[in-house]
Design an enzyme around this catalytic site. Structure first.
Site, PDB file in Angstrom:
ATOM      1  N   LYS A 151     -11.275  -6.676  -6.628  1.00 45.91           N
ATOM      2  CA  LYS A 151     -10.807  -6.329  -7.974  1.00 45.91           C
ATOM      3  C   LYS A 151      -9.666  -7.243  -8.413  1.00 45.91           C
ATOM      4  O   LYS A 151      -9.720  -7.827  -9.488  1.00 45.91           O
ATOM      5  CB  LYS A 151     -10.281  -4.878  -8.018  1.00 45.91           C
ATOM      6  CG  LYS A 151     -11.311  -3.816  -7.812  1.00 45.91           C
ATOM      7  CD  LYS A 151     -10.753  -2.426  -8.142  1.00 45.91           C
ATOM      8  CE  LYS A 151      -9.555  -2.018  -7.292  1.00 45.91           C
ATOM      9  NZ  LYS A 151      -9.861  -1.815  -5.876  1.00 45.91           N
TER      10      LYS A 151
ATOM     11  N   ARG B 262      -8.988   5.677 -11.754  1.00 44.57           N
ATOM     12  CA  ARG B 262      -9.506   5.857 -10.400  1.00 44.57           C
ATOM     13  C   ARG B 262     -10.121   7.222 -10.217  1.00 44.57           C
ATOM     14  O   ARG B 262     -10.624   7.539  -9.153  1.00 44.57           O
ATOM     15  CB  ARG B 262      -8.364   5.706  -9.407  1.00 44.57           C
ATOM     16  CG  ARG B 262      -8.285   4.328  -8.819  1.00 44.57           C
ATOM     17  CD  ARG B 262      -7.113   4.255  -7.877  1.00 44.57           C
ATOM     18  NE  ARG B 262      -7.502   3.694  -6.642  1.00 44.57           N
ATOM     19  CZ  ARG B 262      -7.208   2.448  -6.268  1.00 44.57           C
ATOM     20  NH1 ARG B 262      -6.522   1.668  -7.055  1.00 44.57           N
ATOM     21  NH2 ARG B 262      -7.592   2.010  -5.117  1.00 44.57           N
TER      22      ARG B 262
ATOM     23  N   ARG C  76      -6.406  -9.782   5.665  1.00 48.47           N
ATOM     24  CA  ARG C  76      -5.659  -9.899   4.401  1.00 48.47           C
ATOM     25  C   ARG C  76      -4.144  -9.942   4.641  1.00 48.47           C
ATOM     26  O   ARG C  76      -3.609  -9.152   5.402  1.00 48.47           O
ATOM     27  CB  ARG C  76      -6.006  -8.701   3.506  1.00 48.47           C
ATOM     28  CG  ARG C  76      -5.212  -8.683   2.211  1.00 48.47           C
ATOM     29  CD  ARG C  76      -5.955  -8.013   1.115  1.00 48.47           C
ATOM     30  NE  ARG C  76      -5.855  -6.561   1.162  1.00 48.47           N
ATOM     31  CZ  ARG C  76      -6.354  -5.789   0.207  1.00 48.47           C
ATOM     32  NH1 ARG C  76      -6.995  -6.312  -0.811  1.00 48.47           N
ATOM     33  NH2 ARG C  76      -6.235  -4.487   0.302  1.00 48.47           N
TER      34      ARG C  76
ATOM     35  N   ARG D 173      -0.405  -5.312   4.348  1.00 47.46           N
ATOM     36  CA  ARG D 173      -0.073  -4.080   3.630  1.00 47.46           C
ATOM     37  C   ARG D 173      -0.094  -2.891   4.579  1.00 47.46           C
ATOM     38  O   ARG D 173      -0.948  -2.816   5.447  1.00 47.46           O
ATOM     39  CB  ARG D 173      -1.111  -3.844   2.519  1.00 47.46           C
ATOM     40  CG  ARG D 173      -0.665  -4.378   1.179  1.00 47.46           C
ATOM     41  CD  ARG D 173      -1.778  -4.382   0.192  1.00 47.46           C
ATOM     42  NE  ARG D 173      -2.420  -3.081  -0.002  1.00 47.46           N
ATOM     43  CZ  ARG D 173      -3.335  -2.837  -0.941  1.00 47.46           C
ATOM     44  NH1 ARG D 173      -3.701  -3.805  -1.752  1.00 47.46           N
ATOM     45  NH2 ARG D 173      -3.878  -1.657  -1.062  1.00 47.46           N
TER      46      ARG D 173
ATOM     47  N   ARG E  55      -9.283   5.271   2.485  1.00 45.47           N
ATOM     48  CA  ARG E  55      -9.297   4.775   1.099  1.00 45.47           C
ATOM     49  C   ARG E  55     -10.728   4.628   0.607  1.00 45.47           C
ATOM     50  O   ARG E  55     -11.022   4.896  -0.554  1.00 45.47           O
ATOM     51  CB  ARG E  55      -8.564   3.430   1.004  1.00 45.47           C
ATOM     52  CG  ARG E  55      -7.043   3.608   0.974  1.00 45.47           C
ATOM     53  CD  ARG E  55      -6.314   2.358   1.396  1.00 45.47           C
ATOM     54  NE  ARG E  55      -6.553   1.217   0.547  1.00 45.47           N
ATOM     55  CZ  ARG E  55      -6.416  -0.051   0.923  1.00 45.47           C
ATOM     56  NH1 ARG E  55      -6.053  -0.333   2.153  1.00 45.47           N
ATOM     57  NH2 ARG E  55      -6.633  -1.015   0.076  1.00 45.47           N
TER      58      ARG E  55
HETATM   59  P1  ADP Z   1      -7.098  -0.948  -3.331  1.00 44.14           P
HETATM   60  O1  ADP Z   1      -7.918  -0.820  -4.553  1.00 44.14           O
HETATM   61  O2  ADP Z   1      -7.477  -2.089  -2.476  1.00 44.14           O
HETATM   62  O3  ADP Z   1      -6.988   0.342  -2.571  1.00 44.14           O
HETATM   63  P2  ADP Z   1      -4.650  -1.085  -4.937  1.00 44.14           P
HETATM   64  O4  ADP Z   1      -3.561  -2.074  -4.762  1.00 44.14           O
HETATM   65  O5  ADP Z   1      -5.395  -1.087  -6.222  1.00 44.14           O
HETATM   66  O6  ADP Z   1      -5.621  -1.340  -3.709  1.00 44.14           O
HETATM   67  O7  ADP Z   1      -4.097   0.409  -4.701  1.00 44.14           O
HETATM   68  C1  ADP Z   1      -3.312   0.707  -3.580  1.00 44.14           C
HETATM   69  C2  ADP Z   1      -2.903   2.173  -3.598  1.00 44.14           C
HETATM   70  O8  ADP Z   1      -2.129   2.455  -4.769  1.00 44.14           O
HETATM   71  C3  ADP Z   1      -4.040   3.195  -3.645  1.00 44.14           C
HETATM   72  O9  ADP Z   1      -4.593   3.478  -2.383  1.00 44.14           O
HETATM   73  C4  ADP Z   1      -3.318   4.408  -4.259  1.00 44.14           C
HETATM   74  O10 ADP Z   1      -2.513   5.057  -3.305  1.00 44.14           O
HETATM   75  C5  ADP Z   1      -2.385   3.760  -5.267  1.00 44.14           C
HETATM   76  N1  ADP Z   1      -3.017   3.649  -6.603  1.00 44.14           N
HETATM   77  C6  ADP Z   1      -3.391   2.509  -7.224  1.00 44.14           C
HETATM   78  N2  ADP Z   1      -3.951   2.775  -8.422  1.00 44.14           N
HETATM   79  C7  ADP Z   1      -3.935   4.125  -8.561  1.00 44.14           C
HETATM   80  C8  ADP Z   1      -4.377   5.030  -9.571  1.00 44.14           C
HETATM   81  N3  ADP Z   1      -4.969   4.628 -10.706  1.00 44.14           N
HETATM   82  N4  ADP Z   1      -4.208   6.354  -9.349  1.00 44.14           N
HETATM   83  C9  ADP Z   1      -3.629   6.799  -8.243  1.00 44.14           C
HETATM   84  N5  ADP Z   1      -3.201   6.015  -7.240  1.00 44.14           N
HETATM   85  C10 ADP Z   1      -3.334   4.689  -7.391  1.00 44.14           C
END
Ligand code: ADP
Length: 214
Positions: free
Chosen positions: A18, A93, A130, A162, A173
């Site tokens: 993404k 999400r 990563r 991370r 996740r």
């Molecule tokens: P990935 O999609 O690889 O899990 P992101 O960097 O997009 O990585 O998100 C990392 C974390 O941030 C998620 O696992 C969640 O805890 C939080 N997060 C990100 N976007 C949202 C969202 N829209 N709603 C709730 N939590 C979020």
């Protein structure tokens, strides 16, 4: 499509690509890339109260509460540069977040939902290698290594893994994605804006497939 869509959401499993594709597409289309995970990690690094609320959830691979992210995203969408359009990466999400976006009215109506498809096997491989710096520049030790191991090419900061990239948290996740985010594919399909993209392979291969859908 006669004109290119300018309000785009990008959906996909963790490490589905993404961020990589959203950044590139935003530059190509001249719209801001709005990455919720990056915004949250910045809040955590700065130790703000929002960051303190978010950290535990993020480290456990759980979603941060809807109200917290919704406020953050909706206020970002109100900034002048977002009037041109945007690529939302990591939002919505879940169903509640998708509906919150729709409630903002016509100016927030999603014109294209890009759904990246990548297998769990490939995700686990990608995440194992990563690395990133504090500013969010992302590498992979095998497929996209920095010039100097452990150091960011762009700003010279040290690279790290991370906290939520451990095997166990990644699996969780992925489950959260399957349970909360995947139903959004149907939601956007129902609105006639869904495009699924095979996100496997190298970033170049996947991006070429993604561009072909526009
Ligand atoms: P990935 O999609 O690889 O899990 P992101 O960097 O997009 O990585 O998100 C990392 C974390 O941030 C998620 O696992 C969640 O805890 C939080 N997060 C990100 N976007 C949202 C969202 N829209 N709603 C709730 N939590 C979020």
């Amino acid at each position: 499509m006669a004109t290119k869509p300018r309000r785009i959401v990008i959906l996909g499993p963790p490490a589905g690509g993404k961020g990589t594709h959203a950044k590139r597409l935003a530059a190509d289309l001249g719209v801001p890339h709005i990455a919720i995970g990056d915004m949250l990690r910045r809040e955590v690094a700065e130790g703000t109260s929002l960051g303190r609320t978010a950290k535990g959830r993020m480290d456990a691979g759980e979603l941060v509460p809807d109200e917290v992210v919704e406020e953050m995203v909706l206020s970002r969408l109100g900034r002048p540069d977002a009037a041109r359009g945007w690529i939302l990466d990591g939002f919505p999400r879940d169903r509640e977040q998708a509906e919150a976006l729709e409630r903002q009215g016509v100016g927030s109506r999603v014109e294209l939902a890009l759904a990246l498809e990548v297998s769990l096997h490939e995700i686990v491989e990608r995440i194992g290698g990563r690395r990133m710096c504090r500013s969010g520049h992302v590498y992979h030790v095998v497929t996209n290594p920095p010039r100097t191991p452990g150091v960011c090419d762009v700003d010279g900061q040290p690279l790290f893994q991370r906290e939520d990239d451990s095997d166990e948290v990644v699996r969780h996740r992925f489950e959260v994605f399957e349970r909360d985010t995947k139903p959004l594919l149907e939601f956007y399909d129902g609105r006639g804006v869904l495009a699924t993209v095979d996100g496997s392979g190298t970033p170049e291969e996947a991006y070429a497939r993604l561009r072909a859908t526009l």
